[in-house]
Design a protein around this motif. Structure first.
Motif, mmCIF file in Angstrom:
data_model
loop_
_atom_site.group_PDB
_atom_site.id
_atom_site.type_symbol
_atom_site.label_atom_id
_atom_site.label_comp_id
_atom_site.label_asym_id
_atom_site.label_seq_id
_atom_site.Cartn_x
_atom_site.Cartn_y
_atom_site.Cartn_z
ATOM 1 N N LYS A 184 -12.685 98.041 -16.719
ATOM 2 C CA LYS A 184 -12.037 97.993 -15.407
ATOM 3 C C LYS A 184 -12.189 99.351 -14.707
ATOM 4 C CE LYS A 184 -7.949 96.114 -13.116
ATOM 5 N NZ LYS A 184 -6.594 95.575 -13.293
ATOM 6 N N ARG A 185 -13.432 99.681 -14.422
ATOM 7 C CA ARG A 185 -13.768 100.911 -13.706
ATOM 8 C C ARG A 185 -15.058 100.685 -12.937
ATOM 9 N NH1 ARG A 185 -11.239 105.733 -15.742
ATOM 10 N NH2 ARG A 185 -9.856 105.233 -17.505
ATOM 11 N N ASN A 186 -15.232 101.429 -11.878
ATOM 12 C CA ASN A 186 -16.496 101.385 -11.143
ATOM 13 C C ASN A 186 -17.564 102.064 -11.984
ATOM 14 O OD1 ASN A 186 -18.452 103.028 -9.221
ATOM 15 N ND2 ASN A 186 -17.813 101.203 -8.114
ATOM 16 N N PHE A 187 -18.677 101.390 -12.200
ATOM 17 C CA PHE A 187 -19.713 101.894 -13.104
ATOM 18 C C PHE A 187 -20.262 103.245 -12.653
ATOM 19 C CE2 PHE A 187 -24.169 102.198 -14.447
ATOM 20 C CZ PHE A 187 -24.017 102.102 -15.817
ATOM 21 N N LYS A 188 -20.633 103.363 -11.381
ATOM 22 C CA LYS A 188 -21.199 104.618 -10.896
ATOM 23 C C LYS A 188 -20.180 105.748 -10.965
ATOM 24 C CE LYS A 188 -23.584 106.744 -6.977
ATOM 25 N NZ LYS A 188 -22.782 107.985 -7.039
ATOM 26 N N ASN A 189 -18.947 105.467 -10.558
ATOM 27 C CA ASN A 189 -17.911 106.498 -10.617
ATOM 28 C C ASN A 189 -17.679 106.952 -12.057
ATOM 29 O OD1 ASN A 189 -17.629 106.294 -7.875
ATOM 30 N ND2 ASN A 189 -15.746 105.072 -7.946
#
Length: 231
Positions: free
Chosen positions: A89-94
């Protein structure tokens, strides 16, 4: 989530999860190259991939093949991503950017990033993981970058990636060449699967019965590198 090894090699998890038992009477011999357990083994218990030299080998081999050819295997949205049943549950790029930014900077680390880098330090691969993440982030912005250090590349791994994922303009001639590549590496069960158990090869004209007779039989089933996608 805290068991993910390194996000620059995260795509490789797609090569490690699916296994399926066979019911046919004929089994075929399957050699196991050094990296074989990345296909059928448990990554959370795999000590081989935690060694810096092996991380470098896989990374440089992926670079030669092209990370961009594997990017569609990550299912991403703005706030989360999914990799073969592993939900983050996180933005991949970030996330990959933050892993690079927080390396050796405890003042910038939240609990998640502190725990991530502490695990890498305990495994004595933190510097290598950082370099892989840094290079991966660079390649995200420049997908044409294909610089790799050939001395670290495992040609067997590259060939297997090409057989499985580089199927543009696949035809009978290329399929037969791929069959013999698998046979040359002693991956007979994988070669059998290419003939009979892979959707992308199913419509191609091949003398399957003749080719099958060239394979080395075994007395028991071994999970193959090239998995069955027909079931």
């Amino acid at each position: 989530m805290n068991k993910l090894l390194t996000f620059s090699l995260i795509v490789f998890l797609f090569l490690s999860c699916k296994t399926d038992k066979k019911s046919e009477l004929d089994f075929y011999a399957e050699n196991k190259p050094s990296f074989f357990d990345l296909r059928n083994g448990d990554w959370t218990k795999n000590s081989w991939i935690r060694k810096p030299e092996n991380l470098i080998m896989v990374h440089e081999s992926f670079k030669k093949f092209g990370y961009d050819k594997l990017e569609n295997l990550i299912f991403k949205s703005d706030k989360e991503f999914l990799i073969q049943g592993i939900y983050i549950k996180r933005n991949f790029k970030n996330l990959t950017d933050s892993l690079e930014l927080t390396f050796n900077k405890p003042e910038l680390q939240t609990k998640y990033y502190a725990e991530f880098w502490n695990r890498r330090k305990a495994e004595k691969n933190d510097s290598v993981v950082y370099e892989i993440i840094r290079e991966f982030n660079t390649m995200k912005s420049d997908k044409k970058q294909r610089n790799y250090e050939n001395r670290f590349v495992n040609d067997t791994l590259v060939d297997l990636l090409q057989i499985e994922f580089d199927n543009d303009n696949l035809n009978s001639k290329k399929a037969e060449s791929n069959f013999y590549t698998l046979k040359r590496y002693g991956l007979n069960q994988s070669a059998y699967n290419l003939l009979y158990e892979r959707a992308e090869y199913s419509e191609l004209e091949l003398d399957r019965e003749k080719l099958k007779k060239e394979l080395k039989k075994a007395t028991e089933y071994t999970y193959p590198w090239l998995i069955d996608t027909e079931k």
